[in-house]
Design a protein around this motif. Structure first.
Motif, PDB file in Angstrom:
ATOM      1  N   ASN A 179       0.842  -1.195   0.000  1.00  0.00           N
ATOM      2  CA  ASN A 179       0.000   0.000   0.000  1.00  0.00           C
ATOM      3  C   ASN A 179       0.876   1.243   0.000  1.00  0.00           C
ATOM      4  OD1 ASN A 179      -2.221  -1.597   0.049  1.00  0.00           O
ATOM      5  ND2 ASN A 179      -2.977  -0.925   2.047  1.00  0.00           N
ATOM      6  N   GLN A 180       0.592   2.166  -0.897  1.00  0.00           N
ATOM      7  CA  GLN A 180       1.423   3.366  -1.036  1.00  0.00           C
ATOM      8  C   GLN A 180       0.604   4.628  -0.847  1.00  0.00           C
ATOM      9  OE1 GLN A 180       4.373   3.717  -4.339  1.00  0.00           O
ATOM     10  NE2 GLN A 180       3.220   5.561  -4.886  1.00  0.00           N
ATOM     11  N   SER A 181       1.124   5.534  -0.027  1.00  0.00           N
ATOM     12  CA  SER A 181       0.560   6.862   0.148  1.00  0.00           C
ATOM     13  C   SER A 181       1.541   7.880  -0.410  1.00  0.00           C
ATOM     14  CB  SER A 181       0.291   7.151   1.628  1.00  0.00           C
ATOM     15  OG  SER A 181      -0.580   6.190   2.184  1.00  0.00           O
ATOM     16  N   ASN A 222      -6.240   1.840  -7.687  1.00  0.00           N
ATOM     17  CA  ASN A 222      -5.817   3.226  -7.796  1.00  0.00           C
ATOM     18  C   ASN A 222      -6.825   4.095  -7.048  1.00  0.00           C
ATOM     19  OD1 ASN A 222      -4.448   5.534  -8.593  1.00  0.00           O
ATOM     20  ND2 ASN A 222      -5.541   5.677 -10.534  1.00  0.00           N
ATOM     21  N   ASP A 223      -6.382   4.765  -5.967  1.00  0.00           N
ATOM     22  CA  ASP A 223      -7.250   5.618  -5.156  1.00  0.00           C
ATOM     23  C   ASP A 223      -7.061   7.078  -5.535  1.00  0.00           C
ATOM     24  OD1 ASP A 223      -8.603   3.830  -3.260  1.00  0.00           O
ATOM     25  OD2 ASP A 223      -6.587   3.395  -2.531  1.00  0.00           O
ATOM     26  N   LYS A 224      -8.168   7.840  -5.518  1.00  0.00           N
ATOM     27  CA  LYS A 224      -8.111   9.264  -5.812  1.00  0.00           C
ATOM     28  C   LYS A 224      -9.060  10.031  -4.893  1.00  0.00           C
ATOM     29  CE  LYS A 224      -7.146   8.632 -10.774  1.00  0.00           C
ATOM     30  NZ  LYS A 224      -7.617   8.921 -12.155  1.00  0.00           N
ATOM     31  N   GLY A 225      -8.711  11.295  -4.636  1.00  0.00           N
ATOM     32  CA  GLY A 225      -9.609  12.185  -3.915  1.00  0.00           C
ATOM     33  C   GLY A 225      -9.860  11.844  -2.474  1.00  0.00           C
ATOM     34  N   PHE A 253      -3.360   2.234   5.117  1.00  0.00           N
ATOM     35  CA  PHE A 253      -2.453   3.198   4.509  1.00  0.00           C
ATOM     36  C   PHE A 253      -1.820   4.100   5.572  1.00  0.00           C
ATOM     37  CE2 PHE A 253      -5.219   2.104   0.987  1.00  0.00           C
ATOM     38  CZ  PHE A 253      -4.374   2.114  -0.113  1.00  0.00           C
ATOM     39  N   TYR A 254      -0.615   4.561   5.293  1.00  0.00           N
ATOM     40  CA  TYR A 254       0.008   5.580   6.133  1.00  0.00           C
ATOM     41  C   TYR A 254      -0.591   6.928   5.755  1.00  0.00           C
ATOM     42  CZ  TYR A 254       3.486   8.577   8.338  1.00  0.00           C
ATOM     43  OH  TYR A 254       4.093   9.526   9.105  1.00  0.00           O
ATOM     44  N   THR A 255      -1.132   7.647   6.745  1.00  0.00           N
ATOM     45  CA  THR A 255      -1.785   8.928   6.458  1.00  0.00           C
ATOM     46  C   THR A 255      -1.255  10.051   7.336  1.00  0.00           C
ATOM     47  OG1 THR A 255      -3.585   8.348   7.978  1.00  0.00           O
ATOM     48  CG2 THR A 255      -3.918   7.849   5.642  1.00  0.00           C
ATOM     49  N   GLY A 256      -0.113   9.844   7.954  1.00  0.00           N
ATOM     50  CA  GLY A 256       0.446  10.865   8.830  1.00  0.00           C
ATOM     51  C   GLY A 256       1.269  11.894   8.077  1.00  0.00           C
ATOM     52  N   THR A 257       1.870  12.815   8.850  1.00  0.00           N
ATOM     53  CA  THR A 257       2.731  13.852   8.297  1.00  0.00           C
ATOM     54  C   THR A 257       4.137  13.320   8.117  1.00  0.00           C
ATOM     55  OG1 THR A 257       1.424  15.573   9.382  1.00  0.00           O
ATOM     56  CG2 THR A 257       3.645  16.182   8.661  1.00  0.00           C
ATOM     57  N   ILE A 258       4.745  13.634   6.977  1.00  0.00           N
ATOM     58  CA  ILE A 258       6.119  13.220   6.711  1.00  0.00           C
ATOM     59  C   ILE A 258       7.062  14.342   7.152  1.00  0.00           C
ATOM     60  CG2 ILE A 258       7.770  12.578   4.916  1.00  0.00           C
ATOM     61  CD1 ILE A 258       5.489  11.376   3.372  1.00  0.00           C
ATOM     62  N   LYS A 308      -2.203   4.097  -3.965  1.00  0.00           N
ATOM     63  CA  LYS A 308      -2.378   2.835  -4.690  1.00  0.00           C
ATOM     64  C   LYS A 308      -2.179   1.650  -3.767  1.00  0.00           C
ATOM     65  CE  LYS A 308       0.800   4.086  -7.505  1.00  0.00           C
ATOM     66  NZ  LYS A 308       1.747   4.165  -8.659  1.00  0.00           N
ATOM     67  N   SER A 309      -2.762   0.531  -4.180  1.00  0.00           N
ATOM     68  CA  SER A 309      -2.650  -0.708  -3.416  1.00  0.00           C
ATOM     69  C   SER A 309      -2.558  -1.874  -4.384  1.00  0.00           C
ATOM     70  CB  SER A 309      -3.862  -0.880  -2.494  1.00  0.00           C
ATOM     71  OG  SER A 309      -3.838  -2.131  -1.830  1.00  0.00           O
ATOM     72  N   MET A 310      -1.776  -2.869  -4.037  1.00  0.00           N
ATOM     73  CA  MET A 310      -1.673  -4.067  -4.869  1.00  0.00           C
ATOM     74  C   MET A 310      -1.404  -5.276  -3.996  1.00  0.00           C
ATOM     75  SD  MET A 310       1.989  -3.184  -6.676  1.00  0.00           S
ATOM     76  CE  MET A 310       1.446  -1.497  -7.001  1.00  0.00           C
ATOM     77  N   GLY A 311      -1.731  -6.443  -4.522  1.00  0.00           N
ATOM     78  CA  GLY A 311      -1.507  -7.654  -3.760  1.00  0.00           C
ATOM     79  C   GLY A 311      -1.656  -8.892  -4.617  1.00  0.00           C
ATOM     80  N   TYR A 312      -1.191 -10.022  -4.082  1.00  0.00           N
ATOM     81  CA  TYR A 312      -1.301 -11.299  -4.783  1.00  0.00           C
ATOM     82  C   TYR A 312      -1.639 -12.404  -3.805  1.00  0.00           C
ATOM     83  CZ  TYR A 312       3.336 -12.490  -2.924  1.00  0.00           C
ATOM     84  OH  TYR A 312       4.394 -12.752  -2.065  1.00  0.00           O
ATOM     85  N   ASP A 313      -2.266 -13.446  -4.315  1.00  0.00           N
ATOM     86  CA  ASP A 313      -2.541 -14.684  -3.574  1.00  0.00           C
ATOM     87  C   ASP A 313      -1.984 -15.842  -4.395  1.00  0.00           C
ATOM     88  OD1 ASP A 313      -4.033 -13.482  -1.490  1.00  0.00           O
ATOM     89  OD2 ASP A 313      -5.851 -13.501  -2.731  1.00  0.00           O
ATOM     90  N   LEU A 314      -1.352 -16.789  -3.751  1.00  0.00           N
ATOM     91  CA  LEU A 314      -0.874 -18.020  -4.380  1.00  0.00           C
ATOM     92  C   LEU A 314      -1.207 -19.148  -3.428  1.00  0.00           C
ATOM     93  CD1 LEU A 314       0.689 -19.398  -6.681  1.00  0.00           C
ATOM     94  CD2 LEU A 314       2.790 -18.988  -5.376  1.00  0.00           C
ATOM     95  N   GLY A 315      -2.256 -19.953  -3.760  1.00  0.00           N
ATOM     96  CA  GLY A 315      -2.728 -20.884  -2.757  1.00  0.00           C
ATOM     97  C   GLY A 315      -3.323 -22.177  -3.268  1.00  0.00           C
TER      98      GLY A 315
END
Length: 418
Positions: free
Chosen positions: A38-40, A375-378, A390-395, A406-413
């Motif tokens: 997950n990316q902020s 893909n997240d917006k707004g 997601f990280y939503t704090g101050t840098i 954005k967020s991404m992931g995979y499953d292998l099962g």
């Protein structure tokens, strides 16, 4: 000789009883290696990424253990029961509380006949069926459509909107459900009412904390009593014949109330889904319209009016059989509306692409893999199912506040059913 006759009679009675009733033990064990990212990002282009890798369960089908049975009552009537508990077999934990099983998935007793079926207990809500039946990934794993993800909880979506935490979203407790009989030429239907089992007062001034306390401390009037919370009613009607399946569902779920002040908040859901199997491919689609309604009673505490923040969502998907396996793919999107955002700000929205493959080793056992990207917006903060928040704090260093991006992931099962 008499002992032999008694034994034979006992066997005959036992045989007749077993012919009139049946009990089945069933279940699914599903385990996967899953990865998440997950990316902020700040307005200045500085990003913060949170990643995780885990052994998870229910990436293809939900892990569960269940018991179901029927008894033939004669005259076309039958009694039935269904007890089903979820499991997280990756760590060995079940739904156990107090030393016993907690049947947290379905727990119903029913009576069926030519009139249809009546079920009492905890069961799937009618509106959830469209979200899972018309999703190639069946609302499991990282490929779960965004309608289901956004409805899973306020932390996953946008609080106080059309998509948010709803205790009646997947299943409703304390419910009475009715199903149409299966011999209607392809038409089917389900209707449900769930009791809130809360206490209400008349006159309303006696509702805790009480009128006298409110006069002494007006701030207490804002304390929710939730006397209406938990009530649900909804229905689903559809038509399935050959390769075509189409269904329309509607529901109203009460998620909050302040009985004395006179506010009631409901989530109203209307969705329409369809699928068509062409043989070489099966297509899926669904549209969902959701509104949060807060109705204000006319009294000293409330103005006139009703607020209606909402959200819309859609799913388009396909499955393609390839030998003993099947390719799955989908695109889903949600868009929030009527939210109080700044003049120059856009309403939150998100979209997701998912693709996967299932290889059937047998009718019961399958290997699978899935990959999904959001893909997240707004201001939307939707992550793939199972991902960290997601990280939503101050840098530090003046880079600004991080916003979900954005967020991404995979499953292998592997999945085994019994």
């Amino acid at each position: 000789m008499k002992k032999s006759l008694v034994a034979l009679a006992s066997l005959a009675v036992a045989g007749a009883a077993s012919a009139q009733s049946s009990v089945t033990v069933f279940g699914v064990l599903d385990a996967a290696i899953s990865g998440y990212k997950n990316q902020s990002e700040t307005p200045f282009g500085v990003s913060v990424t949170k990643t995780a890798t885990a052994l998870t369960s229910s990436g293809y089908n939900s892990s569960r253990l269940g018991f179901r049975g029927t008894e033939d009552l004669g005259g076309g009537l039958a009694a039935g029961f269904w007890l089903e508990t979820g499991m997280t077999n990756d760590n060995g934990n079940g739904a156990a509380t107090g030393g016993g099983l907690n049947f947290n998935r379905r727990s119903t007793v029913s009576l069926s006949g030519n009139f249809g079926e009546v079920r009492l207990g905890k069961d799937f809500s009618p509106t959830f069926w469209n979200d899972t039946v018309f999703d190639p990934f069946g609302a499991n794993g990282v490929g779960t459509n965004l309608i289901t993800t956004a409805s899973g909880g306020a932390a996953l979506g946008v609080p106080n909107s059309g998509f948010q935490s709803n205790p009646n979203y997947v299943r409703s407790v304390n419910s009475v459900g009715y199903f149409l009989p299966p011999n209607l030429g392809g038409f089917y239907g389900q209707f449900m009412y769930a009791f809130n089992e809360q206490v209400s007062y008349d006159p309303g001034g006696l509702t805790p904390p009480g009128a006298a306390a409110i006069v002494a401390n007006p701030a207490l009037a804002l304390t929710p009593n939730n006397a209406r919370t938990g009530r649900y009613f909804g229905g689903r009607v559809g038509y399935a014949n050959g390769p075509l399946d189409v269904a329309l569902a509607y529901a109203e779920s009460t998620i909050g109330s302040n009985y004395y002040v006179g506010t009631t908040t409901t989530l109203d859901t209307l969705n329409l889904g369809a699928s068509y199997d062409f043989g070489i491919a099966k297509l899926f689609s669904e549209y969902s319209n959701n509104k949060q309604k807060t109705a204000y009673a006319t009294n000293a505490f409330n103005p006139f009016g009703t607020t209606k923040p909402g959200a819309n969502g859609g799913v388009f998907g396909v499955t393609v059989p390839v030998g003993v396996g099947v390719i799955r793919a989908s695109y889903s999107a949600v868009k929030y509306n009527n939210l109080p955002v700044g003049f120059f700000a856009s309403q939150p929205k998100a979209d997701q692409f998912a693709i996967g493959y299932v290889y059937n080793l047998s009718k019961r056992t399958a290997l699978y893999t899935t990959f999904a990207y959001i893909n997240d917006k707004g201001g939307a903060a939707l992550g793939v199912t199972g991902s960290p928040t997601f990280y939503t704090g101050t840098i530090p260093g003046g880079a600004g506040n991080a916003v979900p991006n954005k967020s991404m992931g995979y499953d292998l099962g592997i999945r085994h059913a019994f």
